[in-house]
Every structure is written in structure tokens, then in C-alpha cells.
Design an enzyme around this catalytic site. Sequence first.
Site, PDB file in Angstrom:
ATOM      1  N   VAL A  30       0.989  -0.807  -0.069  1.00  0.00           N
ATOM      2  CA  VAL A  30       0.524   0.119   0.094  1.00  0.00           C
ATOM      3  C   VAL A  30       1.123   1.312  -0.188  1.00  0.00           C
ATOM      4  CG1 VAL A  30      -1.839   1.632   1.553  1.00  0.00           C
ATOM      5  CG2 VAL A  30      -1.379  -1.055   1.174  1.00  0.00           C
ATOM      6  N   GLY A  31       1.095   2.270  -0.948  1.00  0.00           N
ATOM      7  CA  GLY A  31       1.557   3.681  -1.339  1.00  0.00           C
ATOM      8  C   GLY A  31       0.428   4.388  -1.186  1.00  0.00           C
ATOM      9  N   ASN A  32       1.024   5.736  -0.914  1.00  0.00           N
ATOM     10  CA  ASN A  32       0.701   7.039  -0.823  1.00  0.00           C
ATOM     11  C   ASN A  32      -1.229   7.247  -2.051  1.00  0.00           C
ATOM     12  OD1 ASN A  32       1.318   7.964   1.905  1.00  0.00           O
ATOM     13  ND2 ASN A  32       3.062   7.706   0.734  1.00  0.00           N
ATOM     14  N   HIS A  58      -0.509   4.848  -5.117  1.00  0.00           N
ATOM     15  CA  HIS A  58      -0.806   3.474  -5.238  1.00  0.00           C
ATOM     16  C   HIS A  58      -0.915   2.281  -4.549  1.00  0.00           C
ATOM     17  CE1 HIS A  58      -0.686   6.181  -9.195  1.00  0.00           C
ATOM     18  NE2 HIS A  58      -2.662   5.449  -9.458  1.00  0.00           N
ATOM     19  N   ASP A 105       8.179   0.895   3.509  1.00  0.00           N
ATOM     20  CA  ASP A 105       8.475  -0.328   1.979  1.00  0.00           C
ATOM     21  C   ASP A 105       9.281   0.273   1.828  1.00  0.00           C
ATOM     22  OD1 ASP A 105       8.090   2.904   2.198  1.00  0.00           O
ATOM     23  OD2 ASP A 105       7.419   2.459  -0.418  1.00  0.00           O
ATOM     24  N   ARG A 106      10.045   0.659   2.400  1.00  0.00           N
ATOM     25  CA  ARG A 106      11.676   0.649   1.660  1.00  0.00           C
ATOM     26  C   ARG A 106      13.007  -0.217   2.470  1.00  0.00           C
ATOM     27  NH1 ARG A 106      13.382   6.935   3.893  1.00  0.00           N
ATOM     28  NH2 ARG A 106      14.956   6.927   2.036  1.00  0.00           N
ATOM     29  N   ASP A 117      13.492   4.291  -5.924  1.00  0.00           N
ATOM     30  CA  ASP A 117      11.401   4.289  -5.894  1.00  0.00           C
ATOM     31  C   ASP A 117      11.263   4.723  -6.358  1.00  0.00           C
ATOM     32  OD1 ASP A 117       9.189   3.035  -5.079  1.00  0.00           O
ATOM     33  OD2 ASP A 117       9.484   2.393  -3.360  1.00  0.00           O
ATOM     34  N   THR A 153       4.786   7.919  -5.245  1.00  0.00           N
ATOM     35  CA  THR A 153       4.992   9.201  -4.752  1.00  0.00           C
ATOM     36  C   THR A 153       5.897   9.992  -4.228  1.00  0.00           C
ATOM     37  OG1 THR A 153       2.796   8.251  -3.377  1.00  0.00           O
ATOM     38  CG2 THR A 153       3.251  10.282  -3.221  1.00  0.00           C
ATOM     39  N   THR A 183       5.285  23.940 -24.911  1.00  0.00           N
ATOM     40  CA  THR A 183       4.891  24.448 -23.498  1.00  0.00           C
ATOM     41  C   THR A 183       4.765  22.787 -23.070  1.00  0.00           C
ATOM     42  OG1 THR A 183       4.251  26.649 -23.298  1.00  0.00           O
ATOM     43  CG2 THR A 183       3.775  25.167 -21.373  1.00  0.00           C
TER      44      THR A 183
END
Length: 265
Positions: free
Chosen positions: A7-9, A11, A114-115, A134, A137, A189
Site C-alpha cells: 500500500v503506497g500513498n 497506488h 516499503d523501504r 523507488d 509518490t 510548453t
Amino acid sequence: MLLTIDVGNTHTVLGLFDGEDIVEHWRISTDARRTADELAVLLQGLMGMHPLLGEELGDGIDGIAICSTVPSVLHELREVTRRYYGDVPAVLVEPGIKTGVPILMDNPKEVGADRIINAVAAVELYGGPAIVVDFGTATTFDAVSARGEYAGGVIAPGIEISVEALGVRGAQLRKIELARPRAVIGKNTVEAMQAGIVYGFAGQVDGVVTRMARELADDPDDVTVIATGGLAPMVLGEASVIDEHEPWLTLIGLRLVYERNISRT
């Protein structure tokens, strides 16, 4: 089969292991508002897509490993494992969990799960010294010593954060599609912003990793640099220091930690 959940911030990535092989994987949005019941319904929908699993939630799953950078989601997933998976062994990566990787930090509890899991996988797959980049986010750089210790790291704004910041804070800029530009020198741009993101982050990776490697090893060439994370493909091929790309590094680390702890649960 072993179900792994990272579980990431932004995704959440789920992987299904048959032994050491990933046989299925999914990526969904992380939503801290989801309840345990909502997560169970979501998991049932995903699990039902795999032919080797049964229709009922938990059928065919004989183990679960979870890490989360969002505490509220970890709490709800704990409820999911308790209420819907019954006696299926579950390992949740929290302080005190056995990883096999010593953490050389002032406050080890501050390091994201996660790290540490990435470091576990890096040691197993490549040995030390190593640096894991990694692309999530945030873009994190994590150092693993030659003795297999987590030696510290660097945290920088991620690619998506930078794109959003340009669109919000730049009066004449807007949010753009994350894509490779045709060239470094943009002709409009959008191309100019895309070039700034892709080549800017590639330069950041090369610069940070080069400096970390000098501190990490007597010979910086001995350091293996591994890229992972959903946005890694944006920079691969442009950052010269990356040696390996392992998109499932965190899931592999979860499998390893599960195997090291299951006899204790």
C-alpha cells in the site's frame, strides 16, 4: 498461494505468488477512506479474476503479507485478514517484524516499511552494497551496505508531485500527460515541461546515486543500483547509473519477509 499487498500513498500493488513466481498482479488507487468491508469486496473482485482461485474470498490463498505507508489502510487490512481470511497466516510489516536486515538509523521506526522491504529484496537478489531507487509518490533512494544493512537514504519529491506542482503554481502552465518528449529542447510548453520532468529526474537520479555510492563503498563501481516503482519506466534509459530494473521488488521483499516470519506467527 501467497497474496502480497504493498500500500503506497497513491497506488496499492497486489501480487499473487505461486512459490517464488508472481503469477498475477494488480494496481489500484489507494483510498484511505475505504473500510474493511469495502476492501474485502474489492479483493474478492480481483481474486475472482484468477482461474486458480475459488469464488469465495480466501479460497486458494494460504498466506498474506502486507506493508503500508498509510496507517489507516493497514488497520483496515488487518481487519480484512481477521474477518475474511480466518486462519490464513498473515504477516503485516510493522516495527519488530523479522526482516534479516539491520537498520542503521537514528530512529528505525521512522523508516517506511516499503523501504525496508525493498532493502530485503535487494540483499537477496543482488547482495550489497546496493542502492534502491523507488519511483513512487516520492522518489526514494535507499542504501544497503556490503554487510546487508539498511544504511539510510534520500527522499525527494516524486515525478507526479512535481508535475502537479508545475500545474498548480505556474500561472501559465497546466497539468500535462506524463510522457517522453521528442527531444530535450521542447518546441512547445507541453514538450518543455515533459523534458524538464524526464531529463530533470534522470539527472537527479544520476547525481544523487553517484554521491551516495561514494559514501557507501570504497569503490563506487561495486554498488548495484536497482530501479523499481510504477514510474521507473519514465526514467529508464535516461539515467545512466541504473543497473537493474525490478518492477516487483517490494512484492518480492514481502514474500521473503513472510517466509522469515511465518514460523513465528
